[in-house]
Design an enzyme around this catalytic site. Sequence first.
Site, short mmCIF file in Angstrom:
data_model
loop_
_atom_site.label_atom_id
_atom_site.label_comp_id
_atom_site.label_asym_id
_atom_site.label_seq_id
_atom_site.Cartn_x
_atom_site.Cartn_y
_atom_site.Cartn_z
N ASP A 114 -0.04 -46.51 -2.59
CA ASP A 114 1.32 -46.50 -3.13
C ASP A 114 2.22 -45.45 -2.48
O ASP A 114 3.42 -45.67 -2.31
CB ASP A 114 1.31 -46.35 -4.65
CG ASP A 114 0.57 -45.10 -5.12
OD1 ASP A 114 0.03 -44.37 -4.27
OD2 ASP A 114 0.53 -44.86 -6.34
N ARG A 120 -8.74 -41.09 -10.23
CA ARG A 120 -7.94 -40.06 -10.91
C ARG A 120 -7.09 -40.66 -12.03
O ARG A 120 -6.91 -40.07 -13.08
CB ARG A 120 -7.05 -39.34 -9.90
CG ARG A 120 -6.27 -38.16 -10.46
CD ARG A 120 -5.53 -37.40 -9.38
NE ARG A 120 -4.57 -38.23 -8.68
CZ ARG A 120 -4.71 -38.64 -7.41
NH1 ARG A 120 -5.80 -38.29 -6.73
NH2 ARG A 120 -3.80 -39.39 -6.83
N ARG A 166 -1.18 -36.86 6.29
CA ARG A 166 -0.08 -36.67 5.36
C ARG A 166 1.14 -36.21 6.15
O ARG A 166 1.02 -35.52 7.16
CB ARG A 166 -0.44 -35.63 4.30
CG ARG A 166 -1.75 -35.89 3.58
CD ARG A 166 -1.66 -37.08 2.64
NE ARG A 166 -2.92 -37.33 1.96
CZ ARG A 166 -3.14 -38.33 1.12
NH1 ARG A 166 -2.15 -39.17 0.85
NH2 ARG A 166 -4.31 -38.49 0.54
N GLY A 170 -5.05 -41.83 2.31
CA GLY A 170 -6.50 -41.74 2.39
C GLY A 170 -7.09 -42.96 3.09
O GLY A 170 -6.60 -44.07 2.91
N ASP A 190 -9.45 -47.14 -4.68
CA ASP A 190 -9.24 -47.03 -6.13
C ASP A 190 -8.83 -48.35 -6.80
O ASP A 190 -8.89 -48.46 -8.02
CB ASP A 190 -8.18 -45.97 -6.44
CG ASP A 190 -8.67 -44.57 -6.18
OD1 ASP A 190 -9.88 -44.32 -6.34
OD2 ASP A 190 -7.86 -43.71 -5.79
N ASP A 225 -5.90 -49.50 -7.28
CA ASP A 225 -4.86 -49.15 -8.26
C ASP A 225 -3.47 -49.62 -7.84
O ASP A 225 -2.46 -49.04 -8.23
CB ASP A 225 -4.84 -47.64 -8.48
CG ASP A 225 -4.60 -46.85 -7.20
OD1 ASP A 225 -4.62 -47.45 -6.10
OD2 ASP A 225 -4.39 -45.63 -7.28
N THR A 259 -7.04 -48.95 -0.13
CA THR A 259 -7.43 -47.82 -0.96
C THR A 259 -8.66 -48.21 -1.77
O THR A 259 -8.74 -49.34 -2.24
CB THR A 259 -6.29 -47.38 -1.91
OG1 THR A 259 -6.81 -46.44 -2.87
CG2 THR A 259 -5.70 -48.56 -2.66
#
Length: 328
Positions: free
Chosen positions: A107, A176, A76, A15, A132, A134, A130
């Site tokens: 990741d 998420r 992707r 993303g 997020d 994360d 990213t």
Amino acid sequence: MISEIKKIGVLTSGGDSPGMNAAIRSVVRTCAYMKVDCVGIYRGYQGMIEGDFKPMDARSVNNIINKGGTILKSARCDDFRTPEGRKKAYEQLKAEGIDAFVVIGGDGSFTGAMVFGQEYHFPIIGIPGTIDNDIFGTSNTVGYDTAMNTVVEVIDKIRDTASSHNRLFFVEVMGRDVGHIALNTGVGAGAEEILIPEHNRGLERLLESLKRSKKSGKSSSIVVVAEGDKTGKSVFELKEYVEKHLPIYDVRVSVLGHMQRGGAPSCYDRVLASRMGVKAVESLLEGQTNFMVGVQNNKIILTPISKAIKGHTKIDKELIRVSEIMTT
């Protein structure tokens, strides 16, 4: 400097996030400064397999530091998950004379790079891109700060209409698996409740909180919900539950979705991406490989990609405590 590395590739994968272009710019210009050739790999690992390469120099990245998205595109690539696909990618890299590459992504992108690097003993460095936040091994990922600013700006606008109509808004943000965006933006925007995957408050507690807000005189409320929150099956189920048990509320849902990924990167993300890009190239030239560039205590550091992938970021418990006090 290791003389064997004469050409470095750079790609963005997974993303997109604001600041990716700033990271690309930094990698390209650091290569130019170090007198190393640089090649842009378009469409992530798919472009690597297909040989979608383009030489890049310092001038080819003019006027991109302020742009969201990624000029190298992203895609992707299921083929890269297979040994056959990775073999094609390796053959394309060698045919182009690329000796190492920098991957900007999350990741999933790092997992692919790690496996590829191990299979072919190919030098790689990752830059965490990213929204997020994360990724283990860095306090901030490229794009996270911009996404938070975008969310706070939108919530401020939603609060205007919520106040005008005495409404309760559930605002769903990305996250998420982790609630970093929801927790920070909820505090920053003055939300009445914040729902995150790491801290399940339960439906009854949510109702009690909303009842207290109503009794205290609040005519409108904002509840920030991370998409991975476990309080309800979805933000729309939360809406229906509140409407059923607290019919005094006029409830609306706003799902912010991919707008959180867009827009010009913040100053913080531009500077962070620039610092990480320099470190990525320098590390490759120093013989470092299979590392991710990160930031801790405002210092640029390296973390083994294997740890970055397997590790887990932790939610700020002190900020959870602050949020509970602020919703009183």
